[in-house]
Motif scaffolding. Structure first.
Motif, short mmCIF file in Angstrom:
data_model
loop_
_atom_site.label_atom_id
_atom_site.label_comp_id
_atom_site.label_asym_id
_atom_site.label_seq_id
_atom_site.Cartn_x
_atom_site.Cartn_y
_atom_site.Cartn_z
N GLN A 24 0.82 -1.21 0.00
CA GLN A 24 0.00 0.00 0.00
C GLN A 24 0.86 1.27 0.00
N TRP A 28 0.99 4.19 -2.87
CA TRP A 28 0.80 5.60 -2.49
C TRP A 28 1.93 6.47 -3.04
N GLN A 38 -2.03 12.63 -2.84
CA GLN A 38 -2.64 11.63 -1.99
C GLN A 38 -2.70 12.15 -0.55
N PRO A 39 -3.68 11.68 0.22
CA PRO A 39 -3.72 12.10 1.64
C PRO A 39 -2.51 11.57 2.39
N LEU A 41 -0.10 9.66 5.09
CA LEU A 41 -0.16 8.34 5.70
C LEU A 41 0.16 8.46 7.18
N LYS A 148 -6.05 11.32 12.78
CA LYS A 148 -6.53 10.11 12.09
C LYS A 148 -7.64 10.42 11.10
N ARG A 149 -8.42 11.47 11.38
CA ARG A 149 -9.52 11.83 10.48
C ARG A 149 -9.02 12.47 9.19
N ALA A 151 -5.99 11.65 7.69
CA ALA A 151 -4.92 10.85 7.09
C ALA A 151 -5.40 9.42 6.87
N THR A 152 -4.65 8.70 6.02
CA THR A 152 -4.91 7.28 5.81
C THR A 152 -4.11 6.48 6.85
N LEU A 154 -2.52 3.29 8.57
CA LEU A 154 -2.01 1.95 8.30
C LEU A 154 -1.48 1.37 9.62
#
Length: 520
Positions: A24, A28, A38-39, A41, A148-149, A151-152, A154
């Motif tokens: 992933q 990205w 991309q947002p 991580l 967390k809201r 970003a993605t 993992l």
């Protein structure tokens, strides 16, 4: 040279574990290289699982420059904005391509000591024009809740002991070390998925190019604090008392662990009797915790840990071989929601009390009745405007918002009523002016009549005065004369004087002296 640095992965392919997450991250990075933003991580997981290593390898392989900042060192709003904010907005001066921004230990930002730190990071990742990777150890930390809201996320897992054991063997072979396989297996298990710790311990126990069980025993076992969710999983999945005892060495608060167990016992246990026994153990643990806090005698803690650990684990007859998604406790969210509702109730009742001249405490008992009134959209809008309530305060009475069409309709009606009122007001003013004009005319007529009457009275008075003057100017010859009688007549006759009528007597003034014939 330290073996951790010497045997560090040189490419993403050399990183152990978390294969899906690695794919992933590569995908990205490739999107960024193609020009697709991309947002950010957010890599979360325990220490030593390769988060930082993987972030740097991505920077080396896909981006022209890597800038790393430790958020636990750069804490305040101004410092983070100056050190990271500008880098995330601008291109590299010396190289083409994107530059990777790495922000480590974002969960180490304290809300009290590092005021504004989380806000600064959120502003950076929202407006960033460069790729950003953030890292945290505790996925459930409150410090990263807002991050967390944006970003993605993992979530990295611990490296399996088999993978650790294979890596330790490769290192021993490259270093030409004679090792005991059982010792490496034990070291792999003791490392608890931390590759960095395992390699460091391996280098520490080497003696004369040999690794033995005795050397490992010399090095004390690393006191690794269990994540509270790992402790939860061990209690619910295992019946081994020793495993449960080791898992109770957690960094979580006892009360929080009790709430987690109470939330997830019905998800793991299926038998009703097992669930009942498990909750009984939870109850006993809570009683002992209460005694510890009340008496300040913390020896009760060990009983609380025994009940919530071994007691709950022993409540089940057999372990369940199934996957269960454990959830965080909803108690705190309900308490937070309850506090929010209490504050909302206080604000609303205070506003209403000023309008209704009633105490806020008494109005709280009437809230259900107002909720019925708020069911009608138009009535709800009128009450909202009357009490000056906000949209959030209206939610105390109804779950859905008041439709915007109701407000527009009410505004049109008010505008219409206002126009009618203005029209009526103008008509009243017009009538009032006409009445004032008519009153002035009547008043002028009255004044004219009075003046005519006064003039006529004056003429009458003048006429009377002329009559009186004419009477006073009468000729004396008009007055009748009285003949003097002869002496013989006086002697022989008695003069008879005619009396005047009573009315004429009254009109004339009385004489001061009576006149007789003898006066002549």
């Amino acid at each position: 040279m330290k073996w951790v640095e010497k045997y560090a992965p040189k490419s993403l392919g050399d990183v152990l574990g978390n294969t899906k997450l690695k794919a992933q991250i590569e995908s990205w990075a490739k999107e960024w290289v193609r020009g697709e933003s991309q947002p950010p991580l957010l890599l979360v997981g325990p220490p030593g699982v390769g988060k930082t290593t993987m972030a740097h390898l991505v920077g080396d392989e896909y981006f022209s420059e890597t800038i790393e900042v430790n958020a636990s060192d750069k804490r305040s709003y101004d410092i983070i904005k100056r050190s990271v904010g500008e880098s995330a907005q601008t291109q590299s001066l010396f190289q083409d391509g994107k530059k990777l921004i790495i922000i480590d230990e974002v969960d180490g930002i304290s809300g009290r000591d590092d005021r504004g730190g989380s806000r600064a990071i959120n502003e950076i990742i929202k407006n960033a024009k460069q790729p950003v990777i953030l890292m945290a150890n505790d996925p459930y930390s409150k410090n990263i809740a807002t991050i967390k809201r944006n970003a993605t996320v993992l979530k990295f897992t611990k490296i399996r002991s088999n993978s650790l054991n294979a890596q330790l063997k490769r290192i021993c072979q490259k270093e030409g070390i004679d090792y005991d396989p059982d010792t490496l297996v034990k070291l792999s298990k003791q490392s608890n998925g931390d590759l960095r710790s395992a390699i460091t311990t391996l280098q520490a126990i080497v003696d004369d190019n040999k690794i033995t069980q005795e050397n490992l025993d010399v090095v004390s076992e690393k006191n690794i604090k269990q994540n509270v969710f790992d402790t939860l999983r061990t209690i619910l999945k295992s019946k081994n008392p020793e495993h449960v005892k080791d898992a109770m060495n957690t960094d979580g608060e006892p009360q929080f662990l009790i709430e987690l167990l109470a939330e997830n016992i019905p998800r793991e246990y299926e038998n009703v009797a097992e669930i009942a026994r498990a909750y009984e153990m939870i109850s006993l643990a809570d009683v002992n915790l209460g005694r510890a806090f009340r008496t300040q005698d913390y020896t009760y803690w060990k009983y609380a840990f025994l009940f919530m650990g071994r007691g709950v684990a022993d409540a089940k007859a057999e372990t369940y071989k199934k996957f269960v998604p454990y959830k965080n406790s909803t108690v705190y969210s309900r308490l937070s929601k309850s506090k929010k509702n209490r504050n909302l109730m206080r604000d609303v009742t205070q506003k209403m009390s000023r309008k209704l001249h009633t105490s806020p405490k008494q109005l709280e008992a009437h809230i259900p009745y107002y909720s019925v009134l708020f069911e009608d959209n138009e009535v709800a809008y009128d009450l909202k405007e009357y009490f000056k309530l906000t949209d959030d305060e209206v939610k105390l009475f109804r779950s859905r918002k008041i439709p915007a069409s109701v407000g527009k309709k009410r505004e049109k009606e008010l505008q219409k009523q206002q126009k009618e009122h203005e029209k009526q007001l103008q008509e009243r003013l017009k009538k009032q002016k006409e009445q004032e004009k008519l009153a002035k005319l009547n008043l002028q007529e009255t004044i004219d009549e009075k003046e005519d009457e006064i003039k006529s009275n004056e003429k009458a008075i003048d006429t009377e005065d002329e009559i009186i003057e004419d009477q006073n100017l009468l000729d004396i010859s008009d007055i009748p004369t009285i003949k003097k009688p002869k002496e013989e007549e006086i002697k022989n006759e008695t003069v008879v004087i005619e009396e005047e009528p009573e009315e004429e007597k009254k009109d004339k003034k009385p004489k001061s002296k009576q006149t007789t014939l003898f006066d002549f």
